[in-house]
Design a protein around this motif. Structure first.
Motif, PDB file in Angstrom:
ATOM      1  N   THR A 109       0.841  -1.214   0.000  1.00 29.33           N
ATOM      2  CA  THR A 109       0.000   0.000   0.000  1.00 29.33           C
ATOM      3  C   THR A 109       0.864   1.248   0.000  1.00 29.33           C
ATOM      4  OG1 THR A 109      -1.782  -1.141   1.183  1.00 29.33           O
ATOM      5  CG2 THR A 109      -1.775   1.277   1.268  1.00 29.33           C
ATOM      6  N   ARG A 112       2.489   1.737  -3.397  1.00 26.73           N
ATOM      7  CA  ARG A 112       1.550   2.214  -4.417  1.00 26.73           C
ATOM      8  C   ARG A 112       1.305   3.706  -4.275  1.00 26.73           C
ATOM      9  NH1 ARG A 112      -1.014  -2.920  -3.604  1.00 26.73           N
ATOM     10  NH2 ARG A 112      -2.385  -2.026  -2.003  1.00 26.73           N
ATOM     11  N   ARG A 292      -8.497   2.719  -4.962  1.00 32.02           N
ATOM     12  CA  ARG A 292      -8.162   2.500  -3.560  1.00 32.02           C
ATOM     13  C   ARG A 292      -6.734   1.971  -3.486  1.00 32.02           C
ATOM     14  NH1 ARG A 292     -11.679   5.303  -3.476  1.00 32.02           N
ATOM     15  NH2 ARG A 292     -13.750   5.105  -2.513  1.00 32.02           N
ATOM     16  N   PHE A 293      -6.032   2.388  -2.464  1.00 35.96           N
ATOM     17  CA  PHE A 293      -4.641   1.966  -2.331  1.00 35.96           C
ATOM     18  C   PHE A 293      -4.507   0.803  -1.337  1.00 35.96           C
ATOM     19  CE2 PHE A 293      -4.463   6.436  -3.624  1.00 35.96           C
ATOM     20  CZ  PHE A 293      -3.691   6.317  -4.745  1.00 35.96           C
TER      21      PHE A 293
END
Length: 293
Positions: A109, A112, A292-293
């Motif tokens: 996450t 990203r 969305r991460f």
């Protein structure tokens, strides 16, 4: 109240001290460029402009607002382009990364988000420089490192080697004092009003949230990235809102820009507006795409 002021003073001192090495090294580099290689070399460095945003976006990912401060000083001295400056501003992660790590956010996450910020900074910086080249905007010719030195009354001495250290030190002290005073005021404001009142306003308002988060990001203080990151981790901000705030949040970069480039206030305002517009645009795009991460 006494405890509040003491905490604000401590935070302001810590935030400011962290910038000193970055600023001092930056001014040493600028003085060296001016005295050893002259204006033509500085222009050659700035003319890497087409690749400058690539370098700026990569450097900006490093979690320190000192890089945005250094980029502002380099821009004020005519060394880098507007696109490169914006690439650093958009890419810089400020206090986001340390908070993510301390909260044990999943590594994929984090990667990203960092990669997205770098990519956005790179694309935006290249686009801005491309447009400015097409319009033949002549900002590079208006600035020189020596002009910045004369403006700061730092004792520029063409023939003395020791003058490089002296000038860089004076530059650094001037900027550090200015940053400390403004940071102290902003820290007090954040402490008084708190983040919860802001969070309540943003909840369940995706578009308004993007616009408002970007406004928070414009606050020239590392506390803005802390607030936005924590609100995202608490589920109070969506991915687009979080990215809008963190893209615009350049730490004290804007503060240093307005201080070092104060001969061109209109240009500074345009850069701040471009930064805000880019952050909002990318934030809205992320929200609309449901990323969305």
């Amino acid at each position: 109240m006494t405890e509040l002021i003491r905490d604000a003073l401590l935070d302001a001192v810590v935030d400011t001290v962290k910038l000193i090495p970055f600023l001092f090294i930056t001014y040493l580099l600028m003085e060296f460029l001016e005295r050893k290689t002259g204006e033509k070399a500085a222009q050659r460095l700035s003319s890497m402009g087409r690749l400058g945003p690539v370098f700026g976006a990569v450097v900006g990912v490093v979690p320190q607002c000192g890089f945005s401060a250094a980029a502002s000083s380099l821009y004020a001295g005519g060394v880098i382009s507007i696109g490169t400056l914006l690439a650093v501003f958009l890419s810089t992660s400020d206090e986001m990364l340390p908070i993510f790590i301390s909260e044990q956010v999943a590594v994929p996450t984090i990667l990203r988000i960092l990669a997205s910020k770098a990519a956005i900074g790179l694309v935006s910086g290249l686009a801005v420089d491309g447009v400015l080249r097409l319009t033949r905007y002549r900002y590079k010719t208006e600035k020189r490192i020596q002009d910045l030195c004369e403006q700061e009354h730092c004792g520029y001495q063409e023939d003395e080697e020791g003058g490089i250290l002296h000038s860089a030190l004076v530059h650094t002290l001037h900027i550090v004092l200015f940053i400390f005073l403004i940071t102290l005021v902003l820290t007090l404001v954040v402490e008084v009003f708190g983040a919860h009142a802001i969070a309540g306003f943003l909840t369940n308002r995706p578009v308004i949230g993007v616009l408002f988060a970007a406004l928070i990001g414009l606050i020239p203080n590392c506390a803005s990235s802390v607030t936005i990151t924590q609100m995202y981790l608490d589920g109070l901000l969506g991915a687009g809102q979080m990215m809008a705030g963190l893209l615009v949040g350049a730490g004290v970069g804007l503060l240093v820009l307005f201080r070092t480039n104060d001969r061109h206030p209109g240009e500074n305002i345009k850069i701040a507006l471009m930064l805000y517009a880019l952050g909002v645009a990318w934030g809205l795009l992320i929200e609309a795409a449901g990323i969305r991460f």
